[in-house]
Enzyme design. Structure first.
Site, short mmCIF file in Angstrom:
data_model
loop_
_atom_site.label_atom_id
_atom_site.label_comp_id
_atom_site.label_asym_id
_atom_site.label_seq_id
_atom_site.Cartn_x
_atom_site.Cartn_y
_atom_site.Cartn_z
N LEU A 1 -1.05 -17.94 -28.16
CA LEU A 1 -0.99 -19.03 -27.04
C LEU A 1 -1.61 -17.96 -25.87
CD1 LEU A 1 1.82 -21.32 -26.81
CD2 LEU A 1 -0.70 -21.80 -27.79
N ASP A 2 -2.59 -18.39 -25.04
CA ASP A 2 -2.99 -17.54 -23.94
C ASP A 2 -2.08 -17.33 -22.89
OD1 ASP A 2 -3.77 -19.42 -21.89
OD2 ASP A 2 -5.17 -20.05 -23.38
N ALA A 3 -2.09 -16.51 -21.96
CA ALA A 3 -0.99 -16.42 -21.11
C ALA A 3 -0.61 -17.44 -20.06
CB ALA A 3 -1.35 -15.26 -20.20
#
Length: 250
Positions: free
Chosen positions: A103-105
């Site tokens: 998952l992106d930040a």
């Protein structure tokens, strides 16, 4: 279990990083079933092969599986040159574990962490198409035409996305909530799909992987998966594999 790269098996057993394990192999201190291995690529089955490093035999790793509710700002790599907090730091485990997918930040929600390389491959490789569900809070309203475009697939730089399941959970003039289920894993895919239909994402949360649900798990907390949940993930990934194979033969 399928054979894996030897340095990956060693790293999963906690010997060292993969790069350091490669150096140990090239130094000639690694043996597989009594035979010295001193060149790459090299492969081994961690469940059946006897692997030793400097005369010390590796124990087959105990498989562990966790669900984590990833907070915003945490990244899904095992190391970060920028010093940001990584997901594995939130899970107390003596085994060397890694995230299944990323998952992106800025995206929160469900991430699975494990040391099961085979399951990781099945849940992340594009051919297996395990569905993942997200809830997006967007600016403005998603009209009927945009919903249909998302369902049919959106053209991105990599090509056209697969069909998505879309459900408007809340519709407002300033802000709406949308549930989207996709079976791909393109970089920032949901955000890019929604931007493509003209609705910027304010927040994004993954709530489900296959049949595994995030549920009431608080942000930043984790829990071990039950035997039934592990079996369900394995069954679903195996089922999508068979479906993919049938489609390729058709």
């Amino acid at each position: 279990m399928a054979r894996e790269r030897l340095q990956k098996v060693m790293a999963s057993a906690g010997v060292a990083s993969r790069r350091e394990c490669e150096e140990l192999i090239l130094a000639g201190v690694v043996r597989v079933n009594g035979r010295q291995v001193d060149s790459l690529p090299a492969f081994a089955d961690p469940d059946t092969d006897a692997i030793s490093v400097d005369g010390r035999r590796l124990k087959p790793p105990q498989r562990v599986y966790f669900a984590l509710n990833k907070p915003k700002g945490v990244i899904c790599t095992n190391r970060d040159p920028q010093g940001r907090k990584v997901a594995v730091d939130l899970v107390q485990c003596s085994q060397r574990i890694f995230c299944i997918g990323r998952l992106d930040a800025d995206t929160t929600g469900l991430i699975v962490l494990t040391n099961d390389a085979e399951l990781t491959n099945r849940l992340t490789h594009p051919r297996y198409k395990v569905p993942k569900t997200y809830i997006a809070t967007i600016k403005g309203r998603l009209d009927a035409d945009a919903v249909q475009r998302l369902k049919r697939g959106i053209w991105l730089a990599e090509g056209k996305t697969g069909k998505a399941a879309v459900k408007v959970l809340k519709a407002g003039h300033k802000e709406s909530a949308v549930e989207i289920t996709i079976s791909q894993g393109l970089n920032r895919q949901v955000r890019r799909m929604l931007a493509n239909v003209g609705v910027p994402v304010k927040s994004l949360k993954r709530t489900r992987i296959g049949k595994l649900k995030l549920g009431p798990l608080p942000s930043g907390q984790y829990r071990p998966l039950s035997k039934a949940e592990i079996a369900s993930l394995k069954r679903e990934s195996a089922a999508t594999t068979k479906a993919s194979n049938r489609a390729s033969r058709a």
